[in-house]
Motif scaffolding. Structure first.
Motif, PDB file in Angstrom:
ATOM      1  N   SER A 189       0.904  -1.583   0.090  1.00  0.00           N
ATOM      2  CA  SER A 189       0.147  -0.011   0.009  1.00  0.00           C
ATOM      3  C   SER A 189       0.833   1.779  -0.097  1.00  0.00           C
ATOM      4  N   TYR A 190       1.932   1.011   0.341  1.00  0.00           N
ATOM      5  CA  TYR A 190       2.743   2.665  -0.024  1.00  0.00           C
ATOM      6  C   TYR A 190       3.475   2.628  -1.213  1.00  0.00           C
ATOM      7  N   THR A 191       3.369   2.305  -2.218  1.00  0.00           N
ATOM      8  CA  THR A 191       3.490   2.496  -3.511  1.00  0.00           C
ATOM      9  C   THR A 191       2.933   3.019  -4.030  1.00  0.00           C
ATOM     10  N   GLY A 219       7.981  -3.359  -3.333  1.00  0.00           N
ATOM     11  CA  GLY A 219       7.570  -3.362  -2.512  1.00  0.00           C
ATOM     12  C   GLY A 219       9.509  -2.741  -1.805  1.00  0.00           C
ATOM     13  N   VAL A 220       9.287  -3.414  -1.186  1.00  0.00           N
ATOM     14  CA  VAL A 220      11.081  -3.061  -0.943  1.00  0.00           C
ATOM     15  C   VAL A 220      11.864  -4.399  -1.063  1.00  0.00           C
ATOM     16  N   TRP A 221      13.488  -4.492  -1.300  1.00  0.00           N
ATOM     17  CA  TRP A 221      14.039  -6.279  -0.986  1.00  0.00           C
ATOM     18  C   TRP A 221      12.998  -7.136   0.034  1.00  0.00           C
ATOM     19  N   GLY A 280      16.012  -0.783  -0.366  1.00  0.00           N
ATOM     20  CA  GLY A 280      16.211  -1.476   1.109  1.00  0.00           C
ATOM     21  C   GLY A 280      15.266  -0.917   1.429  1.00  0.00           C
ATOM     22  N   CYS A 281      15.577  -0.891   3.047  1.00  0.00           N
ATOM     23  CA  CYS A 281      14.437  -0.523   4.441  1.00  0.00           C
ATOM     24  C   CYS A 281      15.980  -0.260   5.490  1.00  0.00           C
ATOM     25  N   THR A 282      15.201   1.163   6.186  1.00  0.00           N
ATOM     26  CA  THR A 282      16.366   1.309   6.639  1.00  0.00           C
ATOM     27  C   THR A 282      15.996   0.279   8.010  1.00  0.00           C
ATOM     28  N   LEU A 283      14.857  -0.751   8.729  1.00  0.00           N
ATOM     29  CA  LEU A 283      15.077  -1.469   9.908  1.00  0.00           C
ATOM     30  C   LEU A 283      15.542  -2.736   9.277  1.00  0.00           C
ATOM     31  N   ALA A 284      15.840  -3.406   7.749  1.00  0.00           N
ATOM     32  CA  ALA A 284      16.059  -4.429   7.148  1.00  0.00           C
ATOM     33  C   ALA A 284      17.865  -4.260   7.531  1.00  0.00           C
ATOM     34  N   ILE A 315       9.023  -8.716   9.962  1.00  0.00           N
ATOM     35  CA  ILE A 315       9.210  -9.309   8.412  1.00  0.00           C
ATOM     36  C   ILE A 315      10.182  -8.601   7.599  1.00  0.00           C
ATOM     37  N   ASN A 316      10.166  -6.839   8.767  1.00  0.00           N
ATOM     38  CA  ASN A 316      11.102  -5.793   7.943  1.00  0.00           C
ATOM     39  C   ASN A 316      12.996  -6.424   8.555  1.00  0.00           C
ATOM     40  N   SER A 317      12.936  -7.782   7.965  1.00  0.00           N
ATOM     41  CA  SER A 317      13.923  -7.834   8.493  1.00  0.00           C
ATOM     42  C   SER A 317      15.325  -8.699   7.190  1.00  0.00           C
ATOM     43  N   SER A 330      15.420   1.687  13.444  1.00  0.00           N
ATOM     44  CA  SER A 330      14.255   2.133  13.786  1.00  0.00           C
ATOM     45  C   SER A 330      13.578   3.051  11.984  1.00  0.00           C
ATOM     46  N   CYS A 331      11.977   2.552  11.974  1.00  0.00           N
ATOM     47  CA  CYS A 331      12.363   3.095  10.375  1.00  0.00           C
ATOM     48  C   CYS A 331      12.338   4.776  10.406  1.00  0.00           C
ATOM     49  N   CYS A 332      12.596   5.349   9.019  1.00  0.00           N
ATOM     50  CA  CYS A 332      13.512   6.446   8.413  1.00  0.00           C
ATOM     51  C   CYS A 332      12.150   7.368   8.892  1.00  0.00           C
ATOM     52  N   VAL A 333      11.106   6.759   8.132  1.00  0.00           N
ATOM     53  CA  VAL A 333       9.584   7.284   8.121  1.00  0.00           C
ATOM     54  C   VAL A 333       9.313   7.556   9.105  1.00  0.00           C
ATOM     55  N   HIS A 334       8.566   6.137  10.046  1.00  0.00           N
ATOM     56  CA  HIS A 334       7.784   6.479  11.098  1.00  0.00           C
ATOM     57  C   HIS A 334       8.354   7.372  12.129  1.00  0.00           C
ATOM     58  N   PRO A 385       2.567   0.873  14.557  1.00  0.00           N
ATOM     59  CA  PRO A 385       3.701   0.208  15.908  1.00  0.00           C
ATOM     60  C   PRO A 385       4.883   0.610  15.736  1.00  0.00           C
ATOM     61  N   GLU A 386       5.729   1.390  14.192  1.00  0.00           N
ATOM     62  CA  GLU A 386       6.749   1.788  13.868  1.00  0.00           C
ATOM     63  C   GLU A 386       7.806   2.955  14.954  1.00  0.00           C
ATOM     64  N   CYS A 387       5.860   3.692  14.648  1.00  0.00           N
ATOM     65  CA  CYS A 387       6.150   5.198  15.432  1.00  0.00           C
ATOM     66  C   CYS A 387       6.683   4.802  17.246  1.00  0.00           C
ATOM     67  N   VAL A 432       7.101   9.677   3.478  1.00  0.00           N
ATOM     68  CA  VAL A 432       7.573   9.007   2.949  1.00  0.00           C
ATOM     69  C   VAL A 432       8.423   8.266   2.621  1.00  0.00           C
ATOM     70  N   CYS A 433       7.971   7.426   2.086  1.00  0.00           N
ATOM     71  CA  CYS A 433       9.094   6.101   1.889  1.00  0.00           C
ATOM     72  C   CYS A 433      10.217   6.088   0.292  1.00  0.00           C
ATOM     73  N   SER A 434      11.572   6.355   0.349  1.00  0.00           N
ATOM     74  CA  SER A 434      11.312   7.109  -0.360  1.00  0.00           C
ATOM     75  C   SER A 434      12.289   5.515  -1.412  1.00  0.00           C
ATOM     76  N   TYR A 435      11.908   4.130  -0.254  1.00  0.00           N
ATOM     77  CA  TYR A 435      12.465   3.271  -0.981  1.00  0.00           C
ATOM     78  C   TYR A 435      10.916   2.204  -1.659  1.00  0.00           C
ATOM     79  N   MET A 436       9.974   2.345  -0.880  1.00  0.00           N
ATOM     80  CA  MET A 436       8.821   2.019  -1.851  1.00  0.00           C
ATOM     81  C   MET A 436       8.648   3.123  -2.789  1.00  0.00           C
ATOM     82  N   LYS A 437       9.321   4.543  -2.985  1.00  0.00           N
ATOM     83  CA  LYS A 437       8.475   4.866  -4.214  1.00  0.00           C
ATOM     84  C   LYS A 437       9.419   4.790  -5.466  1.00  0.00           C
TER      85      LYS A 437
HETATM   86 FE1  SF4 Z   1      10.969   0.304   5.762  1.00  0.00          FE
HETATM   87 FE2  SF4 Z   1       9.793   2.414   7.047  1.00  0.00          FE
HETATM   88 FE3  SF4 Z   1      10.021   1.709   4.070  1.00  0.00          FE
HETATM   89 FE4  SF4 Z   1       8.447   0.201   5.628  1.00  0.00          FE
HETATM   90  S1  SF4 Z   1       8.176   2.578   5.590  1.00  0.00           S
HETATM   91  S2  SF4 Z   1       9.994  -0.083   4.130  1.00  0.00           S
HETATM   92  S3  SF4 Z   1       9.954   0.051   7.901  1.00  0.00           S
HETATM   93  S4  SF4 Z   1      12.175   2.417   5.442  1.00  0.00           S
END
Ligand code: SF4
Ligand code: 13P
Length: 347
Positions: free
Chosen positions: A63-65, A99-101, A124-128, A152-154, A214-218, A242-244, A300-305
């Motif tokens: 849903s973030y795309t 989505g992301v990797w 990527g994803c800052t969490l994973a 799962i974000n790992s 941590s998630c760089c967005v939340h 819940p990443e906030c 905004v998650c630049s990875y998803m975008k």
């Molecule tokens: Fe990772 Fe945060 Fe992007 Fe979700 S929003 S994919 S946790 S960086």
């Protein structure tokens, strides 16, 4: 000439289809989807949907795309858990994961016979990306006998070291089922704090040992953002992922996964919602609830975008090596056990 007219008619028809779906997205913002935007997207959505059929491919979109992917070409849209289930049960020959990797990697692990493609490449994803398999191994060695859950974000390497994987939609329920009063939960330190508080509220407290991700967005939301939403919009219902940070979650009306937030909105009588999450979910809710108003401070998650119609088409026609998902078989086998355990515990 006739062929050109016929093509033109199909483009116009497709643009109307897209506009019907996207017209209420960001109705009050600069990111509004105009009919001209839909007309520009139409050649891509038509081509992608044709290649998809020819190759027996399925497109899963988080849903973030962006809404053109979510509504123009995706067969399924959802949160990490819903999409993992769709990937596991898919009978298509090709799974395209917008989505992301870590999401595409999970799809490959649980359905290894499929060709899995990710339009965004190694997004990527800052969490994973915050923790390696070696670091996880070390953490477990420091806490012998303590059960370990990973979000799962790992990475597959981290999943391979854990007893079970979880998503934001099932983390609280699964953690509650794990025996003992100590639990390792990685790699999200903010979700770990929320988990510890929720388990205490439920009367099944545990000490949570986490890592530093941590998630760089939340992780950017602060209590002041909730206070401002409430001051500017009396009666607003504020939702958070819940990443906030915990001090933000404690001020909100609902805390849950992207699917949880969507279900909450669908069931609520409220008219205005404050959204402490990524813009894509806000767009989805605007598209699906044109009668409701969504106020979004930022995020905004630049990875998803990085996923787009253009790179989705590229991936289907002639994927770049970084768009093809492969996982080391030994790591995949161990990671699969933790993902399968999640499916079992989530029932
Ligand atoms: Fe990772 Fe945060 Fe992007 Fe979700 S929003 S994919 S946790 S960086
Ligand atoms: P959901 O599983 O809630 O969709 O979360 C995925 C994610 O990356 C949130 O930032």
């Amino acid at each position: 000439m006739l062929k050109t007219l016929d093509q033109q008619a199909r483009l116009t028809e497709e643009a109307h289809r897209l506009y019907g779906l996207l017209r209420s997205v960001s109705k009050s913002k600069a990111a509004k989807w105009t009919y001209e935007d839909c007309l520009a997207a139409a050649p891509y959505t038509l081509a992608i949907n044709r290649f998809k059929k020819e190759q027996n491919a399925v497109i899963l979109a988080h849903s973030y795309t962006t809404p053109d992917l979510v509504y123009g070409v995706a067969d399924f849209r959802g949160d990490s858990y819903e999409l993992a289930l769709k990937a596991r049960d898919s009978s298509a020959d090709v799974i395209v994961f917008a989505g992301v990797w870590f999401m595409a990697e999970t799809a490959k692990i649980i359905n290894p016979g499929k060709k899995v493609l990710i339009p965004a490449g190694r997004a990527g994803c800052t969490l994973a990306d915050s923790m390696t398999g070696e670091e996880m191994k070390k953490l477990r060695a420091e806490h012998p006998g303590v059960p370990a859950l990973c979000y799962i974000n790992s990475s597959a390497e981290v999943k391979a070291q854990c007893d079970s994987c979880v998503t934001s939609g099932n983390v609280f329920d699964i953690a509650q089922k794990i025996p003992g009063n100590e639990l390792i939960f990685v790699p999200d330190m903010l979700m770990a704090q929320n988990l510890e508080a929720e388990l205490k509220r439920r009367g099944t407290p545990k000490t949570i040992i986490s890592s530093g991700g941590s998630c760089c967005v939340h992780d950017k939301y602060r209590p002041e953002h909730v206070e401002k939403l409430r001051a500017d919009h009396p009666g607003i219902c504020v939702l958070a992922h819940p990443e906030c940070p915990i001090e933000v979650c404690e001020l909100c009306d609902y805390v849950g996964s992207t699917k949880g937030m969507a279900s909450y909105v669908a069931a609520s009588d409220a008219k205005t919602f404050g959204m402490l999450t990524e813009f894509g979910l806000v767009n989805r809710l605007e598209a699906e609830h044109p009668d409701k108003t969504f106020v979004w401070p930022f995020g905004v998650c630049s990875y998803m975008k990085r996923n787009s119609l253009i790179n989705t088409l590229e991936a289907l026609i002639d994927p770049r090596p970084d768009q093809v998902v492969e996982v080391d078989p030994a790591v995949a086998q161990a990671a699969k056990k933790s993902i399968d355990k999640m499916f079992e515990l989530a029932k």
